[in-house]
Design a protein around this motif. Structure first.
Motif, short mmCIF file in Angstrom:
data_model
loop_
_atom_site.label_atom_id
_atom_site.label_comp_id
_atom_site.label_asym_id
_atom_site.label_seq_id
_atom_site.Cartn_x
_atom_site.Cartn_y
_atom_site.Cartn_z
N LEU A 18 0.83 -1.20 0.00
CA LEU A 18 0.00 0.00 0.00
C LEU A 18 0.87 1.26 0.00
O LEU A 18 0.57 2.24 -0.70
CB LEU A 18 -0.92 -0.02 1.21
CG LEU A 18 -2.12 0.95 1.22
CD1 LEU A 18 -3.01 0.74 0.00
CD2 LEU A 18 -2.94 0.77 2.49
N SER A 19 1.95 1.25 0.76
CA SER A 19 2.86 2.39 0.80
C SER A 19 3.50 2.64 -0.56
O SER A 19 3.66 3.79 -0.98
CB SER A 19 3.95 2.16 1.85
OG SER A 19 3.40 2.07 3.15
N LEU A 65 0.80 4.15 -2.94
CA LEU A 65 0.37 5.50 -2.57
C LEU A 65 1.54 6.47 -2.43
O LEU A 65 1.35 7.66 -2.13
CB LEU A 65 -0.44 5.47 -1.27
CG LEU A 65 -1.76 4.70 -1.33
CD1 LEU A 65 -2.45 4.71 0.03
CD2 LEU A 65 -2.69 5.27 -2.40
N SER A 66 2.75 5.96 -2.62
CA SER A 66 3.98 6.77 -2.61
C SER A 66 4.18 7.53 -1.29
O SER A 66 4.68 8.65 -1.27
CB SER A 66 3.96 7.77 -3.78
OG SER A 66 3.88 7.09 -5.01
N ILE A 76 2.51 4.22 4.92
CA ILE A 76 1.17 3.96 5.42
C ILE A 76 1.25 3.06 6.66
O ILE A 76 1.92 2.03 6.64
CB ILE A 76 0.29 3.28 4.35
CG1 ILE A 76 0.11 4.20 3.15
CG2 ILE A 76 -1.06 2.88 4.94
CD1 ILE A 76 -0.66 5.48 3.42
N PHE A 83 -5.15 8.55 4.95
CA PHE A 83 -4.54 9.09 3.73
C PHE A 83 -5.26 10.39 3.39
O PHE A 83 -6.49 10.44 3.42
CB PHE A 83 -4.66 8.09 2.58
CG PHE A 83 -3.89 8.46 1.35
CD1 PHE A 83 -2.51 8.54 1.38
CD2 PHE A 83 -4.55 8.73 0.16
CE1 PHE A 83 -1.79 8.88 0.23
CE2 PHE A 83 -3.85 9.06 -0.98
CZ PHE A 83 -2.45 9.15 -0.94
N LEU A 119 -8.75 8.32 -2.89
CA LEU A 119 -8.09 7.14 -3.45
C LEU A 119 -8.52 6.89 -4.89
O LEU A 119 -9.68 7.13 -5.26
CB LEU A 119 -8.40 5.91 -2.60
CG LEU A 119 -7.90 5.92 -1.16
CD1 LEU A 119 -8.29 4.63 -0.46
CD2 LEU A 119 -6.38 6.12 -1.10
N ASP A 120 -7.59 6.38 -5.66
CA ASP A 120 -7.88 5.99 -7.04
C ASP A 120 -8.92 4.87 -7.03
O ASP A 120 -8.85 3.93 -6.24
CB ASP A 120 -6.59 5.49 -7.69
CG ASP A 120 -6.72 5.23 -9.18
OD1 ASP A 120 -7.72 4.61 -9.59
OD2 ASP A 120 -5.83 5.66 -9.93
N LEU A 140 -7.57 1.34 -7.07
CA LEU A 140 -6.57 0.97 -6.08
C LEU A 140 -6.71 -0.49 -5.63
O LEU A 140 -5.71 -1.20 -5.51
CB LEU A 140 -6.65 1.90 -4.86
CG LEU A 140 -5.65 1.58 -3.74
CD1 LEU A 140 -4.21 1.72 -4.24
CD2 LEU A 140 -5.89 2.49 -2.54
#
Length: 253
Positions: free
Chosen positions: A34-35, A38-39, A42, A65, A69-70, A73
């Motif tokens: 996830l990190s 999402l760059s 997390i 966040f 969110l996209d 995702l």
């Protein structure tokens, strides 16, 4: 913004849910993937801590966040994650929602088989001895009379209040060649479910009487419980219930 992740996983490949040094965990894999997507770093908070080798059909965790969110995702995360972990859904919740502390109940199921089956051996306990399920269910009902389960935790705590749980349901269901134990409670102690199952199995084999079982419960100390702990691979976390007010209307569970 706060988000809930709903996921399932095969616990065979992990040293439990919680991140630990030098071993693989579900939480570590999920946080890492996830990190990366999402760059940013997390931090994930899970609804509980399943033990090494225990599976989950339904687990929840939350993370924060700041951006929206996209919509892809979940799909992208599942591609990135190992095959043993499947993210079912990611959705926004109220900012105060907590995956662990807001859970009203958790349900576990344990599978036991009486005939050897190589196709489900990673998900059930092959038990060769005959069992009396009438006695086992009689003992299961007794569990619901008690609140302190110190006798069934891995390590005894000095504060008895730490070992208080409320069991809402406990029952064995018998099928042709397999059996399923279902237990629902507001919370569980470490190793509590597998310790209870191992003791119930000994009751089914007449190694322990009902009166001895009651005595074990009332002594509130694990040193008086001599039964084995059931193997982890037959245990599944199957359902977690939350209050509706932590969800937005479109995401009520």
């Amino acid at each position: 913004m706060r988000f809930f992740i709903e996921l399932s996983y095969n616990g065979k490949y992990y040293h439990g849910w919680q991140i630990q040094k030098k071993v693989k965990s579900v939480e570590e894999k999920l946080e890492y993937c996830l990190s990366k997507l999402l760059s940013t770093s997390i931090n994930i908070i899970g609804a509980g801590r399943t033990d090494k080798g225990v599976h989950a059909r339904q687990m929840f965790a939350h993370f924060d966040f700041e951006e929206k969110l996209d919509s892809n995702l979940t799909k992208r995360l599942n591609i990135f994650l190992p095959k043993s972990i499947h993210v079912i859904n990611i959705f926004p919740v109220k900012k105060y929602a907590h995956a662990r502390f807001h859970a009203l109940s958790r349900t576990y199921k344990y599978y036991l088989i009486s005939e050897k089956n190589p196709f489900i051996q990673d998900f059930s306990w092959y038990y060769i001895y005959p069992l009396d399920f009438i006695r086992m269910n009689k003992a299961s009902k007794i569990l619901m009379r008690y609140k302190n389960f110190s006798s069934f935790c891995k390590k005894r705590k000095d504060r008895k209040s730490d070992n208080i749980c409320e069991i809402y349901y406990a029952h064995w269901s018998k099928y042709k060649t397999h059996f399923c134990f279902t237990i629902q409670a507001n919370r569980f102690l470490r190793n509590m479910v597998r310790s209870i199952i191992g003791t119930l199995v000994d009751i089914g084999r007449s190694k322990i009487s009902i009166n001895e079982f009651i005595k074990i419960l009332e002594l509130e100390n694990p040193i008086y419980r001599n039964s084995q702990i059931a193997p982890p691979y037959g245990l599944f976390l199957t359902k977690i219930i939350y209050p509706e007010d932590i969800f937005y209307d479109s995401e009520k569970k």
